[in-house]
Each structure stands twice: as structure tokens, then as C-alpha cells.
Design an enzyme around this catalytic site. Structure first.
Site, mmCIF file in Angstrom:
data_model
loop_
_atom_site.group_PDB
_atom_site.id
_atom_site.type_symbol
_atom_site.label_atom_id
_atom_site.label_comp_id
_atom_site.label_asym_id
_atom_site.label_seq_id
_atom_site.Cartn_x
_atom_site.Cartn_y
_atom_site.Cartn_z
ATOM 1 C CB CYS A 71 -0.905 0.026 1.229
ATOM 2 S SG CYS A 71 -1.836 -1.492 1.484
ATOM 3 C CG HIS A 87 -6.415 0.491 -0.045
ATOM 4 N ND1 HIS A 87 -5.369 1.119 -0.682
ATOM 5 C CD2 HIS A 87 -5.857 -0.156 1.020
ATOM 6 C CE1 HIS A 87 -4.243 0.863 -0.042
ATOM 7 N NE2 HIS A 87 -4.522 0.088 0.990
ATOM 8 C CG HIS A 98 -2.794 3.592 4.922
ATOM 9 N ND1 HIS A 98 -2.594 3.662 3.561
ATOM 10 C CD2 HIS A 98 -2.824 2.261 5.222
ATOM 11 C CE1 HIS A 98 -2.500 2.444 3.059
ATOM 12 N NE2 HIS A 98 -2.644 1.574 4.046
#
Length: 387
Positions: free
Chosen positions: A165, A343, A306
Site C-alpha cells: 500500500c 483503496h 492511510h
């Protein structure tokens, strides 16, 4: 050797909220969700049937010829399309005189899952003779910066960073470092990803990472820091920027959007999927960035988190912010762009970097949508229900 200053002179994005930065930013400000039912394949038998897809994407509309596009996985198409927009937007002319001083460093998390699926099926159904010679060049992660360099003519450092990520953010950090050290004058950087595929969705569902409770109400599925969050929503897209040495940018009359003044990177050495529970590693990365930038926690006004909408990330990220910022943590405005686009894995850092730049430019921080009531242990200001 004197330290170079690094500025942002170009922005480009393909996201579930729009085919460029303006559309994406306007929809973020309006609080719109780009999350909906999966249309890229039949997801009717999947536990998670929603995603943030880039809608109606046509690579030819972004200057990618049809023949070339057929020899690229979707994530590579995203990279070239966004890169073409980026170079035009920035006004940076890449020619024989400067090509060696323009680098391309992109982040990619998983690469060409769709290509792997297609050719695995052909292999099983028709045998090895039906596997295309273009399969490997279509799917490997470094084809994103490689094809973008071919399209733009940039001949400086060319590489892909893969760190799950954090891939897009690490790519921007690497680009920043290259310019600070004087190794290049400009760098196309950011992240790309296209993993809304059967393997991508089923794999993350098996990890218990995806939201499965809101298939009938997709815009409420990504709810970072919420007490009822049940996982993240898969997204896809690209967020690429041009970072440039300050004097180089000024000499060509470039529009300067922001300056990058610090970067920090750490690893938890803890678990294959979970961040460290005390947030120590993430806190240290933030501390290193502030130290390099010569700013104190009290001077930081905004954090684009995040904010994945998973139990572990949101809780441990909150702990990390408290650890890094101390008493100042309660005064920082925090939001999660993932609340509206999902995401984007390797592309997340690139798109969220652009969101930060636009927040600075317009003086506006978007809401964290989908979130209704914060978890008791997530007790900071997450921009819930307020501009």
C-alpha cells in the site's frame, strides 16, 4: 554538495471519481462516492461485490494508440494515459537536450493480475502454444514506468517500487531524494494499480480485508475510523506528479503547486499483513519526515491518513499519530480520501499526495465520508461531517 529544493509542477489522476485531477478534486469536495457495484467482471458469486472503478476508461482518449493498448495490462494503460496528461499539464518539454535528466519512478503494488488470469485460462484450456509472447511484458510491474518513459521520451532513472500500500508514496519519496541529491532535474512519479479482478477481489476477501457488509449500500462501505468499519473497498487508478528541482522549474516558468520538504520511511518488522499495534514504526516515519522538513508537530495542520477502514489499520494509525505528535495530535485535521474512492493499493499514495497538494492550493480539506461515528479508541479529528 548543496541540497536541492524540490517542488511539484504537474498533477494527473485517473480515479473512481474522475478522469482527471479537476473532476476528482471537485467530486471529493462535493462528498461524492466513486464506489459502486463491480462491472469489470461478474462478481455475483463473491462475498465482496463492490469496488472503486475508473469508469468508462478509453486509453485512446488519452493518447494511447489502440494497438499499443492491446499489448498493455490495464494498470500500464493507466500509467501511460495519466503520464500523457501530466506532461501536457506541466508544460515540461522532454527532448534530446534534457531527456537524460528526467526520470520516471512509479509505485505498483501487484501488477498485471488481469493479464495473468487471461493467459492462465488460455494455458489451461488450449495449451502453452496459446500463451502470447506479450504476456510477460504486459504484466510485469516495471512496464508502468517503462512504457511511460517510451511515451514521453524520459531517459533518466527508470524504476518501479513495490511495497504494497505504500508503493506510490515510496516512489514519490525516491523521486524527491533523487532530485535532492542532484541526480536528475525532474521526475515523473506516483503510483498506478488495476486489481479489480476476480483474483484480486477473492484474494483480499480471503484475507478478511475487504468490506462485505455493504454490497447493497456501496457508498457506506468505506468508513475509516468508524466503530462499525468492516474492511476496505478495492479501488483502481493512477496518481502521477512531476517533481522538479526549484531553480529548474523557475527557469522554465513552470507553475509551482507546492514544495516537498521532508520524507520518512520505516518498517515495522512485525507481521506479514498487520502494522505494529503500538504504531511505533509509522510514528517514526512521521517523525523523520518532520525532522527533515524542520517542522514541529505543532506546525502540522493536516494529515491525509492511510485510513483504510480496516480495524487494525485505523486503530494503529491513530496510535501512531498520537505517538508522533503528542499533545498536538488533537489539533491536527485528519481525513481519508479512501472513504470516497476505496483503496487504490499501489496508486493510493500518488492520488493522496495530489489530494494534499490540492488542499494546500485551495485551502480546503475534504470530509471523511461514509464514517458516521468514530471508534472509541479512534478519538482524533477525522473531518467527519464538517468541511
Amino acid at each position: 554538495m548543496s541540497r536541492k529544493r524540490v517542488v511539484v509542477t504537474g498533477l494527473s489522476a485517473l480515479t473512481p471519481l474522475g478522469g482527471n485531477v479537476t473532476e476528482t478534486w471537485d467530486n471529493l469536495l462535493a462528498g461524492k462516492s466513486g464506489i459502486g457495484p463491480i462491472t469489470l467482471f461478474d462478481a455475483s458469486g463473491f462475498d465482496s461485490r463492490i469496488a472503486g472503478e475508473v469508469k468508462g476508461f478509453d486509453p485512446e482518449a488519452y493518447g494511447v494508440p489502440a494497438k499499443q493498448a492491446r499489448r498493455m495490462d490495464r494498470f500500464v494503460q493507466f500509467a501511460v494515459a495519466a503520464g500523457n496528461m501530466l506532461v501536457e499539464h506541466s508544460g515540461l518539454v522532454i527532448n534530446d537536450d534534457n531527456a537524460g535528466r528526467v526520470s520516471v519512478i512509479l509505485g505498483v503494488g501487484l501488477g498485471g493480475l488481469h493479464t495473468i488470469e487471461v493467459f492462465h485460462s488460455r494455458l489451461v484450456e488450449a495449451g502453452p502454444g496459446k500463451v502470447s509472447p506479450f504476456m510477460i511484458p504486459m504484466l510485469i510491474s516495471n512496464m508502468a514506468p517503462g512504457q511511460l518513459a517510451i511515451a514521453t521520451g524520459a531517459k533518466g532513472a527508470n524504476m518501479v517500487l513495490t511495497s504494497a500500500c505504500a508503493s506510490g508514496t515510496h516512489a514519490i519519496g525516491a523521486a524527491y531524494t533523487e532530485i535532492v541529491m542532484g541526480r536528475c532535474d525532474a521526475c515523473i512519479s506516483g503510483g498506478v494499480e488495476a486489481t479489480v479482478t476476480p483474483m484480486g477481489i477473492s484474494g483480499f476477501t480471503a484475507l478478511k480485508a475487504l468490506s462485505t457488509a455493504h454490497n447493497d449500500n456501496p457508498e457506506k462501505a468505506s468508513r475509516p475510523f468508524d466503530k462499525d468499519r468492516d474492511g476496505f473497498v478495492m479501488g483502481e487508478g493512477a496518481g502521477v506528479v512531476i517533481l522538479e528541482e526549484l531553480e529548474h522549474a523557475k527557469a522554465r516558468g513552470a507553475k509551482i503547486y507546492a514544495e516537498v520538504v521532508g520524507y520518512g520511511s520505516t518498517g515495522d518488522a512485525y507481521h506479514i499483513t498487520s502494522p505494529a499495534e503500538d504504531g511505533a514504526g509509522a510514528a517514526k516515519a512521521m517523525e523523520l519526515a518532520m525532522e527533515e522538513a524542520c517542522v514541529s508537530p505543532e506546525q502540522v495542520e493536516y494529515i491525509n491518513a492511510h485510513g483504510t477502514s480496516t480495524h487494525h489499520n485505523d486503530l494503529f494509525e491513530t496510535r501512531a499519530i498520537k505517538r508522533a505528535f503528542g499533545e498536538a495530535a488533537k489539533d491536527v485535521v485528519i481525513n481519508s480520501t479512501k472513504s470516497m474512492i476505496g483503496h487504490l493499493l499501489g496508486a493510493a499514495g500518488g492520488v493522496e499526495f495530489i489530494t494534499c497538494v490540492k488542499a494546500i492550493e485551495d485551502g480546503f480539506i475534504h470530509q471523511t465520508m461514509g464514517t458516521v461515528q468514530a471508534d472509541e479508541e479512534c478519538d482524533l479529528n477525522y473531518a467527519i461531517g464538517a468541511p
